[in-house]
Design a protein around this motif. Structure first.
Motif, PDB file in Angstrom:
ATOM      1  N   THR A   4      15.488  34.199 -13.994  1.00 31.07           N
ATOM      2  CA  THR A   4      15.944  33.252 -13.862  1.00 31.07           C
ATOM      3  C   THR A   4      17.332  32.993 -13.921  1.00 31.07           C
ATOM      4  O   THR A   4      17.350  34.241 -14.995  1.00 31.07           O
ATOM      5  N   VAL A   5      18.331  32.308 -13.120  1.00 26.38           N
ATOM      6  CA  VAL A   5      19.757  32.486 -13.178  1.00 26.38           C
ATOM      7  C   VAL A   5      20.111  30.974 -13.584  1.00 26.38           C
ATOM      8  O   VAL A   5      20.083  29.834 -13.955  1.00 26.38           O
ATOM      9  N   PRO A  13      15.432  29.803 -10.409  1.00 20.17           N
ATOM     10  CA  PRO A  13      15.003  30.933  -9.383  1.00 20.17           C
ATOM     11  C   PRO A  13      15.904  31.313  -8.958  1.00 20.17           C
ATOM     12  O   PRO A  13      16.662  30.565  -8.186  1.00 20.17           O
ATOM     13  N   GLU A  14      15.864  32.707  -9.187  1.00 22.52           N
ATOM     14  CA  GLU A  14      17.459  33.234  -8.605  1.00 22.52           C
ATOM     15  C   GLU A  14      17.320  33.072  -7.056  1.00 22.52           C
ATOM     16  O   GLU A  14      18.349  33.330  -5.976  1.00 22.52           O
ATOM     17  N   THR A  15      16.134  32.578  -6.162  1.00 18.64           N
ATOM     18  CA  THR A  15      16.021  32.704  -5.142  1.00 18.64           C
ATOM     19  C   THR A  15      16.492  30.948  -4.726  1.00 18.64           C
ATOM     20  O   THR A  15      16.138  30.801  -3.257  1.00 18.64           O
ATOM     21  N   LEU A 117      26.062  33.417 -14.035  1.00 19.61           N
ATOM     22  CA  LEU A 117      25.121  34.136 -15.429  1.00 19.61           C
ATOM     23  C   LEU A 117      23.712  34.583 -14.879  1.00 19.61           C
ATOM     24  O   LEU A 117      23.336  33.577 -14.617  1.00 19.61           O
ATOM     25  N   PHE A 118      23.920  35.878 -14.582  1.00 21.37           N
ATOM     26  CA  PHE A 118      22.290  36.574 -14.675  1.00 21.37           C
ATOM     27  C   PHE A 118      22.451  37.593 -15.882  1.00 21.37           C
ATOM     28  O   PHE A 118      23.083  38.183 -16.164  1.00 21.37           O
ATOM     29  N   THR A 119      20.876  38.125 -15.700  1.00 25.18           N
ATOM     30  CA  THR A 119      19.900  38.926 -16.705  1.00 25.18           C
ATOM     31  C   THR A 119      20.085  39.974 -15.931  1.00 25.18           C
ATOM     32  O   THR A 119      19.959  40.057 -14.500  1.00 25.18           O
ATOM     33  N   GLN A 120      20.231  41.675 -15.952  1.00 24.03           N
ATOM     34  CA  GLN A 120      19.978  42.740 -15.401  1.00 24.03           C
ATOM     35  C   GLN A 120      18.985  42.985 -16.591  1.00 24.03           C
ATOM     36  O   GLN A 120      19.429  43.507 -18.608  1.00 24.03           O
ATOM     37  N   ASN A 121      18.160  43.575 -15.964  1.00 26.77           N
ATOM     38  CA  ASN A 121      17.161  44.174 -17.162  1.00 26.77           C
ATOM     39  C   ASN A 121      16.706  45.739 -17.011  1.00 26.77           C
ATOM     40  O   ASN A 121      17.140  46.414 -15.880  1.00 26.77           O
ATOM     41  N   LYS A 122      17.757  46.331 -17.837  1.00 23.82           N
ATOM     42  CA  LYS A 122      17.844  48.074 -18.049  1.00 23.82           C
ATOM     43  C   LYS A 122      16.469  48.662 -19.455  1.00 23.82           C
ATOM     44  O   LYS A 122      17.430  48.850 -19.995  1.00 23.82           O
ATOM     45  N   PRO A 123      15.650  48.845 -19.121  1.00 31.11           N
ATOM     46  CA  PRO A 123      15.071  49.594 -19.885  1.00 31.11           C
ATOM     47  C   PRO A 123      15.664  50.967 -20.845  1.00 31.11           C
ATOM     48  O   PRO A 123      15.932  51.112 -19.263  1.00 31.11           O
TER      49      PRO A 123
END
Length: 287
Positions: A4-5, A13-15, A117-123
């Protein structure tokens, strides 16, 4: 999973997210950005990023279209809906999309700005393996424009610098102007000589890093000596240690510059200790 952005007030949805082809961020790089790290599901140094955002916008004679409180709410909502425990939130604000391409700024009264804005998941962001072994950098000429203190989306040369480093078998590049190191492609640069931490002083030549400010404060609180001055690439190659700081790497040791190994080629004493302090204190203060 589809992210989700946030685009201009809507969570999508980013798409489904779209920006006009006439947006000045796309056509003119007429925009600014910030990246805020997320640790333990909380935002690190959000206040600092919000203040720098305000400054960058003002330096480009661009209004701030969103309040700090609303911006915080959007950050938190994106972290929540995307289930980010460790990662980043990217924010970009441009001058908007007028009806056609023009070098002149559009009237802000009739052309709304674009906010994305958007997130980036970086475990594993905090436990990066690179922090254990250190990174290698090369030096390249700094040919960017003269207002590097404004965090604009003009990132072509830094991107080219990272690719130069990759081609040379290194991890990043330090940019050099008139013989002196300015900064890394997306980070501030430091060397350690004896027990003294040396980094370039703030000016229009470098980005005023939010992580930089925090790390220097923590270093002084830990009774470490800090000197803000120019240093040459030759001086860097003979330093005892070196490191970088940024919102996404925190404090990262540098163990090789232009093929010259620093010390025994492993992270020294200062950078790992600063990383430990920064992560500990930042996670305590995260919101």
């Amino acid at each position: 999973m589809t992210r989700t952005v946030y685009v201009n007030g809507d969570y999508l949805p980013e798409t489904d997210a779209k920006v006009s082809i006439f947006d000045r961020g796309f056509l003119m790089a007429d925009g600014v950005y910030e990246v805020t790290s997320v640790l333990g599901g909380k935002l690190v140094d959000f206040d600092g990023h919000a203040v720098r955002l305000e400054r960058s916008l003002a330096e480009l004679d661009m209004p701030n279209p969103i309040s700090k409180a609303d911006l915080l709410e959007v950050h938190r909502e994106l972290v929540r809906v995307n289930g980010i425990d460790e990662g980043m939130v990217y924010l970009q604000i441009t001058r908007g999309a007028p009806d056609d391409r023009d070098f002149a700024f559009p009237d802000p009264e009739t052309t709304p700005q674009t906010i994305v804005l958007f997130t980036q998941n970086k475990p594993g962001l905090a436990a990066s393996p690179m922090a254990q072994k250190g990174m290698k950098v090369i030096s390249i000429e700094d040919i960017r424009w003269g207002r590097r203190d404004i965090k604009t989306v003009q990132l072509l040369y830094p991107s080219m610098g990272k690719m130069m480093a990759k081609k040379a078998g290194a991890d990043d590049a330090w940019m050099v102007q008139d013989g002196f190191v300015t900064e890394g492609t997306s980070n501030n640069a430091y060397i350690v000589k004896g027990n003294k931490i040396i980094t370039r002083e703030k000016s229009n030549d470098i980005l005023h890093g939010i992580t930089r400010a925090a790390v220097l404060r923590f270093a002084q609180e830990a009774q470490m000596e800090v000197e803000e001055r120019n240093f040459t690439i030759e001086e860097a190659r003979t330093a005892d240690e070196a490191f970088i700081t940024s919102a996404s790497t925190f404090v990262m040791p540098v163990v090789e510059i232009d093929g010259t190994q620093l010390g025994d080629g492993t992270p020294g004493r200062v950078a790992p200790r600063l990383r430990e302090i920064y992560l500990d204190e930042s996670m305590k203060a995260a919101i």
